[in-house]
Design a protein around this motif. Structure first.
Motif, short mmCIF file in Angstrom:
data_model
loop_
_atom_site.label_atom_id
_atom_site.label_comp_id
_atom_site.label_asym_id
_atom_site.label_seq_id
_atom_site.Cartn_x
_atom_site.Cartn_y
_atom_site.Cartn_z
N VAL A 95 -9.01 23.47 -18.62
CA VAL A 95 -9.98 22.41 -18.88
C VAL A 95 -10.43 22.47 -20.34
CG1 VAL A 95 -12.37 21.71 -18.38
CG2 VAL A 95 -10.75 22.14 -16.51
N ALA A 96 -10.61 23.68 -20.85
CA ALA A 96 -11.08 23.89 -22.21
C ALA A 96 -10.59 25.24 -22.69
CB ALA A 96 -12.60 23.81 -22.27
N CYS A 97 -10.61 25.44 -24.01
CA CYS A 97 -10.07 26.67 -24.59
C CYS A 97 -10.83 27.00 -25.87
CB CYS A 97 -8.58 26.46 -24.90
SG CYS A 97 -7.75 27.88 -25.63
N PRO A 98 -11.18 28.28 -26.10
CA PRO A 98 -11.80 28.65 -27.37
C PRO A 98 -10.81 28.48 -28.51
CG PRO A 98 -11.18 30.63 -26.15
CD PRO A 98 -10.91 29.46 -25.24
N TYR A 99 -11.26 27.81 -29.57
CA TYR A 99 -10.34 27.54 -30.67
C TYR A 99 -11.12 27.44 -31.98
CZ TYR A 99 -6.62 25.36 -33.42
OH TYR A 99 -5.68 25.08 -34.39
N LYS A 100 -10.94 28.44 -32.84
CA LYS A 100 -11.48 28.42 -34.20
C LYS A 100 -12.95 28.04 -34.25
CE LYS A 100 -7.07 27.58 -36.53
NZ LYS A 100 -6.31 26.74 -37.49
N GLY A 101 -13.75 28.64 -33.38
CA GLY A 101 -15.18 28.44 -33.45
C GLY A 101 -15.73 27.31 -32.60
N PHE A 102 -14.87 26.56 -31.92
CA PHE A 102 -15.37 25.55 -31.00
C PHE A 102 -14.55 25.61 -29.71
CE2 PHE A 102 -12.09 23.39 -33.47
CZ PHE A 102 -11.42 22.61 -32.54
N ILE A 103 -14.86 24.75 -28.77
CA ILE A 103 -14.15 24.71 -27.50
C ILE A 103 -13.34 23.42 -27.45
CG2 ILE A 103 -14.35 24.67 -24.99
CD1 ILE A 103 -16.94 26.23 -25.26
N SER A 104 -12.03 23.55 -27.37
CA SER A 104 -11.16 22.38 -27.37
C SER A 104 -11.03 21.80 -25.97
CB SER A 104 -9.78 22.74 -27.92
OG SER A 104 -9.14 23.68 -27.08
N LEU A 105 -10.94 20.49 -25.90
CA LEU A 105 -10.68 19.80 -24.64
C LEU A 105 -9.18 19.88 -24.38
CD1 LEU A 105 -12.16 16.47 -23.44
CD2 LEU A 105 -9.68 16.76 -23.43
N GLU A 106 -8.82 20.39 -23.20
CA GLU A 106 -7.42 20.60 -22.86
C GLU A 106 -6.98 19.65 -21.74
OE1 GLU A 106 -5.42 22.67 -24.56
OE2 GLU A 106 -7.09 23.18 -25.88
N PRO A 107 -5.68 19.56 -21.44
CA PRO A 107 -5.20 18.57 -20.47
C PRO A 107 -5.84 18.64 -19.09
CG PRO A 107 -3.37 19.34 -21.79
CD PRO A 107 -4.55 20.19 -22.17
N GLY A 108 -6.24 19.84 -18.66
CA GLY A 108 -6.86 19.94 -17.34
C GLY A 108 -8.14 19.14 -17.21
N TYR A 109 -8.83 18.92 -18.33
CA TYR A 109 -10.10 18.18 -18.27
C TYR A 109 -9.88 16.74 -17.78
CZ TYR A 109 -14.85 16.83 -19.77
OH TYR A 109 -16.15 16.40 -19.80
N PRO A 110 -9.12 15.91 -18.51
CA PRO A 110 -8.92 14.55 -18.00
C PRO A 110 -8.15 14.51 -16.69
CG PRO A 110 -7.53 14.95 -19.92
CD PRO A 110 -8.47 16.10 -19.83
N ALA A 111 -7.25 15.46 -16.48
CA ALA A 111 -6.48 15.44 -15.23
C ALA A 111 -7.40 15.62 -14.02
CB ALA A 111 -5.41 16.53 -15.27
N HIS A 112 -8.31 16.59 -14.09
CA HIS A 112 -9.22 16.81 -12.96
C HIS A 112 -10.20 15.65 -12.80
CE1 HIS A 112 -8.13 20.71 -11.41
NE2 HIS A 112 -8.15 21.25 -12.61
N VAL A 113 -10.72 15.14 -13.92
CA VAL A 113 -11.68 14.04 -13.84
C VAL A 113 -11.04 12.82 -13.21
CG1 VAL A 113 -13.01 12.42 -15.23
CG2 VAL A 113 -13.12 14.86 -15.74
N MET A 114 -9.81 12.50 -13.61
CA MET A 114 -9.16 11.31 -13.08
C MET A 114 -8.67 11.51 -11.65
SD MET A 114 -7.29 9.89 -16.52
CE MET A 114 -8.22 9.99 -18.06
N ALA A 115 -8.27 12.74 -11.32
CA ALA A 115 -7.88 13.03 -9.94
C ALA A 115 -9.09 12.90 -9.01
CB ALA A 115 -7.28 14.42 -9.85
N ALA A 116 -10.26 13.34 -9.47
CA ALA A 116 -11.47 13.23 -8.66
C ALA A 116 -11.82 11.77 -8.39
CB ALA A 116 -12.63 13.94 -9.36
N ARG A 117 -11.43 10.90 -9.29
CA ARG A 117 -11.70 9.46 -9.11
C ARG A 117 -10.59 8.77 -8.31
NH1 ARG A 117 -12.40 6.96 -14.84
NH2 ARG A 117 -12.47 5.08 -13.53
N GLY A 118 -9.59 9.51 -7.89
CA GLY A 118 -8.51 8.93 -7.11
C GLY A 118 -7.49 8.16 -7.92
N LEU A 119 -7.45 8.40 -9.25
CA LEU A 119 -6.55 7.65 -10.12
C LEU A 119 -5.18 8.29 -10.27
CD1 LEU A 119 -9.00 6.64 -13.01
CD2 LEU A 119 -8.47 5.43 -10.88
N THR A 120 -5.05 9.54 -9.85
CA THR A 120 -3.77 10.23 -10.00
C THR A 120 -3.69 11.38 -9.02
OG1 THR A 120 -2.29 11.34 -11.58
CG2 THR A 120 -4.64 11.81 -11.78
N GLU A 121 -2.47 11.70 -8.64
CA GLU A 121 -2.20 12.92 -7.89
C GLU A 121 -1.49 13.88 -8.85
OE1 GLU A 121 0.36 14.44 -4.00
OE2 GLU A 121 -0.28 12.34 -4.15
N VAL A 122 -2.10 15.06 -9.05
CA VAL A 122 -1.65 15.95 -10.11
C VAL A 122 -0.87 17.14 -9.55
CG1 VAL A 122 -2.34 17.31 -12.12
CG2 VAL A 122 -3.69 15.33 -11.45
#
Length: 300
Positions: free
Chosen positions: A195-222
């Protein structure tokens, strides 16, 4: 590269539980001074990369020192990473440039699972979301690259998505994906479940973030590859068939990837208190998630 707050990433991880592997039974974590205090009980040490060995820049001194000490002891080592922008060869090169001493055979990621998954995917044209989308799309039949310049029409014109990485994303790219899926729900294969990853002093948004959010809305099966899902740990067992899983120790920084995945696969886990959990009450967060490690330490 897009960023996200720890609190937002943590909320997505907690809400993702219905799509995660079964949680292992609780244990009482033992606080230790570091990896070397417990390593005598294990035949294989499995390192996470981001958050343990580095955070996008130079090697973390504690991680490099622990890694080199294990090499001197003759311990068997490997890396299990959700860094899938490059294959194991590329990940190996990046770690060696930071001072680690690895071979490609010692690097395992969900990207190694791609050929079998892509052969078994539903028919139709699939869009490849990746930094090197052209290269990956060329490897598999009926694939179209969806790189930095991809349009809404291109997102809308595919029948599924292979989501490798989003390093190139701007604020416009998640809107393209969400709009396409809202118009027509479609399946998705996600190589990096973070979902997120530590990267050079901040937390990057990773593919799991939108995938889980959209799956929770029923927009995709992951279909998720990589940590914490079991198939990537089975690759470790195949690579080291003579090592029982309870003699394998995972060293990681994330409850929902390293702790969940490794303990669920029968390994023991040492959680380090930096990387993703930097500045957090690590054990309180683990208890909140229901994912407790066997050991916890400030550093490897």
């Amino acid at each position: 590269m897009l960023s996200v707050s720890f609190d937002d990433a943590w909320r997505v991880y907690l809400d993702a539980r219905p799509r995660l592997p079964a949680f292992p039974p609780p244990v009482t974590p033992r606080r230790v001074s570091g990896l070397l205090e417990v390593v005598a009980d294990f035949d294989l040490v499995v390192f996470d990369a981001y958050g343990v060995l580095h955070v996008g820049g130079d090697a973390l001194p504690q991680g490099l020192a622990a890694f080199r000490a294990l090499r001197q002891m003759g311990k068997r080592l490997c890396i299990v990473t959700n860094d899938v922008t490059r294959g194991p060869d590329g990940v190996c090169q990046g770690l060696n440039a930071r001072g680690y001493d690895l071979t490609p055979e010692e690097v395992i990621s969900g990207r190694s699972l791609l050929p079998a998954i892509m052969d078994a995917r539903p028919p139709g044209a699939w869009g490849v979301i990746a930094t090197h989308a052209d290269d990956i799309a060329a490897r598999f039949r009926d694939c179209r690259p969806l790189g930095q310049e991809a349009t809404a029409a291109e997102y809308g014109g595919v029948d599924g998505f292979l989501f490798v990485d989003n390093n190139f994303w701007t604020d416009a790219h998640p809107v393209l994906l969400e709009t396409a899926l809202a118009a027509r729900p479609r399946p998705m294969i996600v190589c990096n479940p973070d979902v997120a990853c530590p990267y050079k002093g901040f937390i990057s948004l990773e593919p799991g973030y939108p995938a889980h959010v959209m799956a929770a809305r029923g927009l995709t099966e992951v279909t998720f590859l990589g940590k914490p899902f079991r198939a990537v740990y089975d690759l470790v067992a195949q690579r080291f068939p003579d090592v029982p899983r309870d003699r394998m120790l995972m060293v990681g920084d994330s409850p929902h990837t390293d702790v969940l995945g490794a303990r669920g696969a029968g390994m023991k886990v040492l959680l380090v208190e930096y990387g993703f959990l930097q500045g957090q009450d690590s054990l309180a967060r683990c208890a909140e998630a229901g994912l407790l490690p066997d050991y916890v330490a400030e550093a490897p």
